[in-house]
Design a protein around this motif. Structure first.
Motif, mmCIF file in Angstrom:
data_model
loop_
_atom_site.group_PDB
_atom_site.id
_atom_site.type_symbol
_atom_site.label_atom_id
_atom_site.label_comp_id
_atom_site.label_asym_id
_atom_site.label_seq_id
_atom_site.Cartn_x
_atom_site.Cartn_y
_atom_site.Cartn_z
ATOM 1 N N ARG A 27 -37.923 -45.842 -5.988
ATOM 2 C CA ARG A 27 -36.643 -45.114 -5.851
ATOM 3 C C ARG A 27 -36.478 -44.126 -7.004
ATOM 4 O O ARG A 27 -36.077 -42.980 -6.812
ATOM 5 N N ASN A 60 -33.776 -48.369 0.807
ATOM 6 C CA ASN A 60 -33.613 -48.562 -0.632
ATOM 7 C C ASN A 60 -34.413 -47.558 -1.444
ATOM 8 O O ASN A 60 -33.958 -47.112 -2.486
ATOM 9 N N ILE A 61 -35.573 -47.182 -0.955
ATOM 10 C CA ILE A 61 -36.349 -46.167 -1.688
ATOM 11 C C ILE A 61 -35.681 -44.803 -1.521
ATOM 12 O O ILE A 61 -35.491 -44.057 -2.476
ATOM 13 N N GLY A 99 -32.911 -42.989 -3.664
ATOM 14 C CA GLY A 99 -33.199 -42.125 -4.820
ATOM 15 C C GLY A 99 -33.003 -40.655 -4.500
ATOM 16 O O GLY A 99 -32.644 -39.869 -5.374
#
Ligand SMILES: Nc1ncnc2c1ncn2[C@@H]1O[C@H](COP(=O)(O)OP(=O)(O)OP(=O)(O)O)[C@@H](O)[C@H]1O
Length: 627
Positions: free
Chosen positions: A545, A489-490, A493
């Motif tokens: 992110r 999830n990070i 980005g």
């Protein structure tokens, strides 16, 4: 005596036809479901209004639209058809051998004449087996590849559409289109075409073979072929409506399931389990009725075809027995003739059934065509170009007016403000005043009805959308996370970011400590939409992110929503780090955490005209960033 032998012949022929009638392939890889009439029924559960019925498109148009997706697969399609034809030719020859064996071996009781045709028959069976396998497997490969390609393409198209398309539709319906409806098109264009050509050629083969044995007898029995086709035509029109109805109720049911399951915590908190179960039951009942009506049509079609087939059989047996008695036909000849017809009629019947399947498939194709016809609310200009390779992050709204396509009243009327590079602007106002709309316009999810939005002095409509969005990070009100791990999830980005960069972003976002404490650290799955984390933790992952993305403009849409004051205060520090050096538009109605001196754009719904007026105050002094 003659009458007895004719009767024996008749029962033999009947037995032969029954035994040799080839197994009918499944008409459809999906369960076929049909219904005769198509209007939204009173049984439709609430929420049905959110679904629309796709307009009917002609089958020819559908075929032309999707045929290009077979590019690169056509040779395999041709091989599959050729293999199926070879298998049919082997069957024709095998039946001929059967007639020969009957006349030369059985009638004359000469075992010596048996071996040569028997070996030839065995050889033919082997070739037919290999050809059938190649045809069926080839068709499956073509079908599956076609499906994959079409689904990829429809999904890519969906991703070009702006969020308003999805806001106006139900997810379950779109899911049904991407799965079942795409399969329907495959049946129309790939496997349907193979079946059509194969059935046509088989019909020609077996008809030619029957004519070869007795053309006059063949002509008598062929007279009934148009009856099959007429019947199929009558059924096909009803099937189209039935299938459209089934597609609709299937989508409705999917949407109901999807909404109920994705909102389970709400459902349970409000004790609405029974109501949701009733809603699904009603949707399921609609689907059941659609399927039952389809089953009625399907069940009628089989017996109707059977009656026609039986008429043909009786004609053959009657005329054949008489011809044998007159010495104009041998027993083997009659049996072979009957066997050819036993293959011919299913082929003809299959042609009729293909017409039905195609009608049904067309209903799915209508729904995909509707999606493919949808155009994004905004698109790149032909001459959209990259201005400066690096953006400074100067944002300007110049006299911007905006009305949502589904609304008549404007949401923004004459909004003007400017955010200099690195500056913080707080966009505030009461709920519904249009604050989030400012973010949507800046991201170009919509274009202003009038006025201009500039980034570094250039109208954002002159920029390719992907370039514009690379330069802006949006941190939304609702933290949107995927169901992967914390790391995934990070890293969303910036795809390809290394572990060190991910950890650095997590540290700056104040997420590192709680991530490390998770059972598998950065590799811990965070649940659907990150629901295994707290609101504050989700927010910190979203900040990490955004930090990793490192865009010059930052739009924070209510970043403190749903957080209690201590959590909100803990988020402030990572947020400050995120805003440092970036032009920030902070959208919030809650000014408690915003320093008095921050520059503010205040959106207010107008009291008299219902329009929105803008008041802007620019004050010098400490901003949130500097605080
Ligand atoms: N996709 C949409 N289609 C039609 N109208 C919309 C859409 N999104 C928002 N609106 C309407 O536009 C108006 C402004 O909505 P917006 O979300 O920008 O308000 P907001 O100031 O951010 O509100 P809040 O503080 O409650 O989030 C509202 O009246 C809303 O009903």
């Amino acid at each position: 005596m003659q009458a007895t032998s004719a009767a024996a012949l008749a029962s033999l022929a009947q037995a032969l036809v029954v035994v040799s009638t080839p197994a009918r392939p499944d008409r459809s890889r999906r369960v076929t479901r049909r219904l005769p009439s198509f209007t939204r029924s009173p049984e439709d559960p609430p929420g049905a209004h959110a679904l629309s019925v796709a307009p009917f498109v002609s089958i020819r148009t559908s075929f032309r639209r999707f045929w290009p997706y077979t590019h690169g697969l056509r040779w395999l399609l041709a091989v599959s058809v050729a293999a199926a034809i070879l298998a049919a030719a082997c069957e024709v020859a095998a039946i001929r051998l059967f007639g020969l064996i009957t006349d030369e071996v059985l009638s004359r009781q000469d075992l010596g004449a048996f071996w040569t045709p028997a070996l030839a028959w065995l050889g033919l069976a082997a070739v037919a087996g290999v050809a059938s396998f190649a045809g069926a497997y080839g068709a499956a490969v073509v079908g599956e590849r076609f499906l994959l390609r079409l689904r990829d393409n429809v999904f890519e198209h969906l991703q070009t559409l702006t969020p308003d398309f999805f806001e106006n539709r139900r997810l379950g319906d779109l899911m049904a289109r991407l799965t079942d409806d795409i399969e329907a098109i495959e049946e129309l264009v790939a496997s349907g075409l193979i079946r059509l050509i194969t059935a046509l050629i088989s019909a020609v083969f077996f008809a030619a073979a029957a004519i070869y044995i007795r053309w006059d007898l063949a002509l008598v029995t062929f007279a009934l072929v148009p009856a099959f086709l007429l019947m199929a035509k009558v059924f096909a029109a009803r099937f189209r409506h039935a299938a459209a109805r089934e597609r609709y109720s299937n989508a409705l049911m999917n949407s109901t399931i999807e909404e109920a399951l994705s909102n389970q915590s709400l459902v349970q908190a409000y004790n609405r389990q029974d109501a949701e179960a009733r809603r699904l039951h009603e949707a399921g009942r609609g689907w059941l009725l659609a399927n039952l009506s389809q089953a009625r049509l399907s069940s009628l079609y089989g017996p109707a075809a059977q009656v026609i087939e039986t008429c043909c059989l009786l004609v053959i047996i009657g005329v054949g027995a008489w011809e044998i008695a007159e010495g104009r036909l041998t027993i083997g000849g009659l049996l072979a003739f009957a066997a050819y017809l036993a293959y011919l009629y299913p082929a003809v019947q299959q042609l009729g059934e293909i017409a039905l399947t195609v009608s049904e498939a067309a209903a799915g194709s209508d729904r995909i065509m509707e999606v493919l016809r949808a155009r994004p609310a905004v698109s790149d200009r032909r001459d959209a170009h990259l201005i400066a390779p690096r953006s400074r992050g100067h944002v300007e709204f110049l006299d911007v007016y905006f009305t949502y396509p589904t609304r008549t009243r404007p949401t923004l009327s004459g909004l003007s403000f400017s955010a200099l590079p690195g500056e913080l602007i707080v966009c505030t106002g009461p709920s519904g005043a249009g604050k989030s709309t400012v973010a949507k316009l800046l991201m170009r999810f919509y274009d202003p009805t009038a006025g201009r939005i500039l980034l570094d002095g250039e109208d954002i409509r002159d920029l390719p959308r992907h370039v514009l969005r690379d330069r802006i990070t949006l941190l939304q009100q609702e933290n949107l996370l995927f169901s992967g791990t914390a790391r995934d999830n990070i890293a969303y980005g910036r795809p390809g970011a290394g572990q060190a960069e991910i950890v650095e972003a997590a540290v700056a976002a104040g997420a590192h400590d709680f991530i490390r404490a998770l059972p598998l650290g950065y590799d811990t799955p965070i649940g659907q939409r990150g629901r295994l984390l707290s609101g504050g933790q989700r927010q910190r992952i979203a900040i990490a992110r955004a930090l990793l993305r490192d865009a010059p403009v930052l739009v924070l849409d209510e970043p403190m929503t749903g957080l209690d004051e201590p959590t909100a205060l803990r988020i402030m520090e990572p947020l400050r780090r995120l805003m440092a050096g970036r032009t920030t538009i902070l959208i919030t109605h809650d000014l408690r955490l915003v320093p008095q001196a921050a520059e503010k754009v205040v959106l207010e719904p107008g009291r008299d005209s219902g329009r929105i007026r803008l008041r802007m105050s620019r004050r010098q002094g400490a901003t949130l960033r500097g605080a």
